[in-house]
Design a protein around this motif. Sequence first.
Motif, PDB file in Angstrom:
ATOM      1  N   LEU A   1     -48.952  33.991  10.995  1.00  0.00           N
ATOM      2  CA  LEU A   1     -48.583  32.803  10.218  1.00  0.00           C
ATOM      3  C   LEU A   1     -47.094  32.793   9.921  1.00  0.00           C
ATOM      4  O   LEU A   1     -46.429  31.748  10.015  1.00  0.00           O
ATOM      5  CB  LEU A   1     -49.387  32.783   8.913  1.00  0.00           C
ATOM      6  N   MET A   2     -46.551  33.959   9.592  1.00  0.00           N
ATOM      7  CA  MET A   2     -45.118  34.051   9.308  1.00  0.00           C
ATOM      8  C   MET A   2     -44.285  33.763  10.551  1.00  0.00           C
ATOM      9  O   MET A   2     -43.228  33.131  10.474  1.00  0.00           O
ATOM     10  CB  MET A   2     -44.785  35.442   8.763  1.00  0.00           C
ATOM     11  N   ARG A   3     -44.760  34.233  11.709  1.00  0.00           N
ATOM     12  CA  ARG A   3     -44.027  33.951  12.950  1.00  0.00           C
ATOM     13  C   ARG A   3     -44.002  32.455  13.242  1.00  0.00           C
ATOM     14  O   ARG A   3     -42.977  31.914  13.673  1.00  0.00           O
ATOM     15  CB  ARG A   3     -44.668  34.715  14.109  1.00  0.00           C
ATOM     16  N   GLU A   4     -45.142  31.792  13.001  1.00  0.00           N
ATOM     17  CA  GLU A   4     -45.194  30.348  13.225  1.00  0.00           C
ATOM     18  C   GLU A   4     -44.275  29.615  12.272  1.00  0.00           C
ATOM     19  O   GLU A   4     -43.574  28.669  12.654  1.00  0.00           O
ATOM     20  CB  GLU A   4     -46.631  29.849  13.050  1.00  0.00           C
ATOM     21  N   ARG A   5     -44.260  30.055  11.020  1.00  0.00           N
ATOM     22  CA  ARG A   5     -43.383  29.414  10.031  1.00  0.00           C
ATOM     23  C   ARG A   5     -41.917  29.660  10.353  1.00  0.00           C
ATOM     24  O   ARG A   5     -41.073  28.779  10.184  1.00  0.00           O
ATOM     25  CB  ARG A   5     -43.717  29.938   8.630  1.00  0.00           C
ATOM     26  N   GLN A   6     -41.617  30.888  10.820  1.00  0.00           N
ATOM     27  CA  GLN A   6     -40.241  31.192  11.191  1.00  0.00           C
ATOM     28  C   GLN A   6     -39.812  30.341  12.374  1.00  0.00           C
ATOM     29  O   GLN A   6     -38.666  29.885  12.442  1.00  0.00           O
ATOM     30  CB  GLN A   6     -40.101  32.670  11.532  1.00  0.00           C
ATOM     31  N   LYS A   7     -40.739  30.120  13.297  1.00  0.00           N
ATOM     32  CA  LYS A   7     -40.439  29.267  14.446  1.00  0.00           C
ATOM     33  C   LYS A   7     -40.111  27.856  13.987  1.00  0.00           C
ATOM     34  O   LYS A   7     -39.154  27.226  14.474  1.00  0.00           O
ATOM     35  CB  LYS A   7     -41.630  29.254  15.402  1.00  0.00           C
ATOM     36  N   GLU A   8     -40.900  27.342  13.033  1.00  0.00           N
ATOM     37  CA  GLU A   8     -40.644  26.012  12.503  1.00  0.00           C
ATOM     38  C   GLU A   8     -39.302  25.959  11.778  1.00  0.00           C
ATOM     39  O   GLU A   8     -38.548  24.984  11.906  1.00  0.00           O
ATOM     40  CB  GLU A   8     -41.769  25.616  11.548  1.00  0.00           C
ATOM     41  N   ILE A   9     -38.995  27.031  11.008  1.00  0.00           N
ATOM     42  CA  ILE A   9     -37.716  27.087  10.292  1.00  0.00           C
ATOM     43  C   ILE A   9     -36.562  27.088  11.275  1.00  0.00           C
ATOM     44  O   ILE A   9     -35.548  26.408  11.088  1.00  0.00           O
ATOM     45  CB  ILE A   9     -37.663  28.330   9.388  1.00  0.00           C
ATOM     46  N   ASN A  10     -36.707  27.880  12.348  1.00  0.00           N
ATOM     47  CA  ASN A  10     -35.653  27.930  13.364  1.00  0.00           C
ATOM     48  C   ASN A  10     -35.403  26.561  13.981  1.00  0.00           C
ATOM     49  O   ASN A  10     -34.258  26.161  14.203  1.00  0.00           O
ATOM     50  CB  ASN A  10     -36.034  28.922  14.462  1.00  0.00           C
ATOM     51  N   GLU A  11     -36.503  25.839  14.251  1.00  0.00           N
ATOM     52  CA  GLU A  11     -36.354  24.531  14.862  1.00  0.00           C
ATOM     53  C   GLU A  11     -35.712  23.535  13.910  1.00  0.00           C
ATOM     54  O   GLU A  11     -34.910  22.688  14.328  1.00  0.00           O
ATOM     55  CB  GLU A  11     -37.721  24.019  15.310  1.00  0.00           C
ATOM     56  N   LEU A  12     -36.039  23.648  12.622  1.00  0.00           N
ATOM     57  CA  LEU A  12     -35.472  22.725  11.643  1.00  0.00           C
ATOM     58  C   LEU A  12     -34.031  23.072  11.280  1.00  0.00           C
ATOM     59  O   LEU A  12     -33.254  22.197  10.912  1.00  0.00           O
ATOM     60  CB  LEU A  12     -36.333  22.724  10.366  1.00  0.00           C
ATOM     61  N   SER A  13     -33.698  24.366  11.371  1.00  0.00           N
ATOM     62  CA  SER A  13     -32.378  24.801  10.926  1.00  0.00           C
ATOM     63  C   SER A  13     -31.336  24.806  12.032  1.00  0.00           C
ATOM     64  O   SER A  13     -30.198  25.193  11.800  1.00  0.00           O
ATOM     65  CB  SER A  13     -32.467  26.208  10.315  1.00  0.00           C
ATOM     66  N   ALA A  14     -31.701  24.395  13.245  1.00  0.00           N
ATOM     67  CA  ALA A  14     -30.723  24.321  14.332  1.00  0.00           C
ATOM     68  C   ALA A  14     -30.982  23.081  15.187  1.00  0.00           C
ATOM     69  O   ALA A  14     -31.238  23.172  16.381  1.00  0.00           O
ATOM     70  CB  ALA A  14     -30.771  25.578  15.191  1.00  0.00           C
ATOM     71  N   PRO A  15     -30.897  21.876  14.568  1.00  0.00           N
ATOM     72  CA  PRO A  15     -31.145  20.661  15.338  1.00  0.00           C
ATOM     73  C   PRO A  15     -29.878  20.178  16.045  1.00  0.00           C
ATOM     74  O   PRO A  15     -28.773  20.392  15.572  1.00  0.00           O
ATOM     75  CB  PRO A  15     -31.555  19.655  14.258  1.00  0.00           C
ATOM     76  N   ILE A  16     -30.056  19.544  17.195  1.00  0.00           N
ATOM     77  CA  ILE A  16     -28.939  18.893  17.875  1.00  0.00           C
ATOM     78  C   ILE A  16     -28.854  17.466  17.337  1.00  0.00           C
ATOM     79  O   ILE A  16     -29.810  16.696  17.455  1.00  0.00           O
ATOM     80  CB  ILE A  16     -29.142  18.875  19.397  1.00  0.00           C
ATOM     81  N   VAL A  17     -27.714  17.116  16.747  1.00  0.00           N
ATOM     82  CA  VAL A  17     -27.564  15.807  16.105  1.00  0.00           C
ATOM     83  C   VAL A  17     -26.507  14.985  16.846  1.00  0.00           C
ATOM     84  O   VAL A  17     -25.308  15.246  16.714  1.00  0.00           O
ATOM     85  CB  VAL A  17     -27.149  15.963  14.627  1.00  0.00           C
ATOM     86  N   PRO A  18     -26.915  13.987  17.658  1.00  0.00           N
ATOM     87  CA  PRO A  18     -25.929  13.107  18.300  1.00  0.00           C
ATOM     88  C   PRO A  18     -25.232  12.246  17.243  1.00  0.00           C
ATOM     89  O   PRO A  18     -25.892  11.659  16.385  1.00  0.00           O
ATOM     90  CB  PRO A  18     -26.786  12.244  19.237  1.00  0.00           C
ATOM     91  N   ILE A  19     -23.918  12.153  17.284  1.00  0.00           N
ATOM     92  CA  ILE A  19     -23.193  11.362  16.294  1.00  0.00           C
ATOM     93  C   ILE A  19     -22.357  10.246  16.921  1.00  0.00           C
ATOM     94  O   ILE A  19     -22.093   9.234  16.284  1.00  0.00           O
ATOM     95  CB  ILE A  19     -22.291  12.258  15.417  1.00  0.00           C
ATOM     96  N   GLN A  20     -21.932  10.444  18.148  1.00  0.00           N
ATOM     97  CA  GLN A  20     -21.233   9.420  18.900  1.00  0.00           C
ATOM     98  C   GLN A  20     -21.593   9.593  20.360  1.00  0.00           C
ATOM     99  O   GLN A  20     -22.182  10.603  20.742  1.00  0.00           O
ATOM    100  CB  GLN A  20     -19.698   9.532  18.720  1.00  0.00           C
ATOM    101  N   LYS A  21     -21.239   8.631  21.174  1.00  0.00           N
ATOM    102  CA  LYS A  21     -21.526   8.743  22.594  1.00  0.00           C
ATOM    103  C   LYS A  21     -20.826   9.982  23.162  1.00  0.00           C
ATOM    104  O   LYS A  21     -19.619  10.120  23.082  1.00  0.00           O
ATOM    105  CB  LYS A  21     -21.049   7.498  23.336  1.00  0.00           C
ATOM    106  N   GLY A  22     -21.629  10.888  23.706  1.00  0.00           N
ATOM    107  CA  GLY A  22     -21.096  12.090  24.315  1.00  0.00           C
ATOM    108  C   GLY A  22     -20.755  13.198  23.340  1.00  0.00           C
ATOM    109  O   GLY A  22     -20.313  14.275  23.750  1.00  0.00           O
ATOM    110  N   ILE A  23     -20.952  12.964  22.037  1.00  0.00           N
ATOM    111  CA  ILE A  23     -20.614  13.966  21.011  1.00  0.00           C
ATOM    112  C   ILE A  23     -21.853  14.276  20.168  1.00  0.00           C
ATOM    113  O   ILE A  23     -22.551  13.370  19.707  1.00  0.00           O
ATOM    114  CB  ILE A  23     -19.485  13.487  20.080  1.00  0.00           C
ATOM    115  N   ALA A  24     -22.131  15.559  19.985  1.00  0.00           N
ATOM    116  CA  ALA A  24     -23.259  15.991  19.152  1.00  0.00           C
ATOM    117  C   ALA A  24     -22.824  17.165  18.289  1.00  0.00           C
ATOM    118  O   ALA A  24     -21.849  17.862  18.588  1.00  0.00           O
ATOM    119  CB  ALA A  24     -24.462  16.370  20.012  1.00  0.00           C
ATOM    120  N   VAL A  25     -23.569  17.362  17.204  1.00  0.00           N
ATOM    121  CA  VAL A  25     -23.288  18.468  16.282  1.00  0.00           C
ATOM    122  C   VAL A  25     -24.508  19.395  16.235  1.00  0.00           C
ATOM    123  O   VAL A  25     -25.650  18.936  16.188  1.00  0.00           O
ATOM    124  CB  VAL A  25     -22.969  17.964  14.861  1.00  0.00           C
TER     125      VAL A  25
END
Length: 280
Positions: free
Chosen positions: A156-180
């Motif tokens: 259960l902890m591994r699954e939660r850690q996986k979810e945390i990892n996915e939420l804590s490192a998202p790719i956020v597009p902010i402009q055309k060709g640029i992401a954070v």
Amino acid sequence: MKTYKEVRRMDSIKQVGQYLIENSDSISLEMVNLSLEKLEIEIPEEIIQQSVKANAEFLVLLADSFKESNENAAEELIEWSKKYGEQQASMLSQLSALIKPYAENRLAFMKRITQISMDHKLTTEDVVAINNRVSYLMDVSMIETIFAYEAYRDGLMRERQKEINELSAPIVPIQKGIAVLPLIGVIDYPRVQHLLNNVLPGIPMVDTEHLIIDFSGILTIDAEVAQHIFTIHNVLELLGIHVLFTGIRPNLSMAVVQAGIDFTAFHTFGSVKQAIESLN
């Protein structure tokens, strides 16, 4: 060839076993109600019913074990304990809630089964033998239940850690060709592996030419992990993605220096805003 005494002894023990099987539900309910009387907290009905069922199944396994060795009896009980441990883990939040009542429950079981044995006119030797089997199987059950509980919780902890990892490192597009890529919390080796194996492969798919990796949300990082982070820079550069670093605070700078990383080859900025402005 067995003597008359041995046959009679086996018959008596067999009768006790048959009694336990036929009355497993009522004995289990009696034991659970006795335990509930001593508790000062309210137990959910679901857990009560599960305990009644589990105790009844244990009594049947115990009765069936009278004609087997400790080792053979334990094999069947181990599988049952694994299932029971997982069920308990899904309903109880702490391992202590599982272990705390064990001593009193064991004593109550011993007293009840001793009384049943005496009612069936078993000799002192047979009563001791049955009680020894009860003690042995209850100990095996508790050990395996704890193992199963911990395995369930670890998963259960591994699954939660996986979810945390996915939420804590998202790719956020902010402009055309640029992401954070904002990094948040503690960066450790498992999270670096998550970035390498799950995040980086998806970056080319979001039509990104420039990726800003922002460290302003990082709480702590060590020299070894810093080396891995900057390995990410090299991987992205090979994919044709221009990488910019922002929010690098003094503690991260020290980790970078300790890792022997040449900072001068990277594009660094104080904030995401400054990095974006440099691209426009």
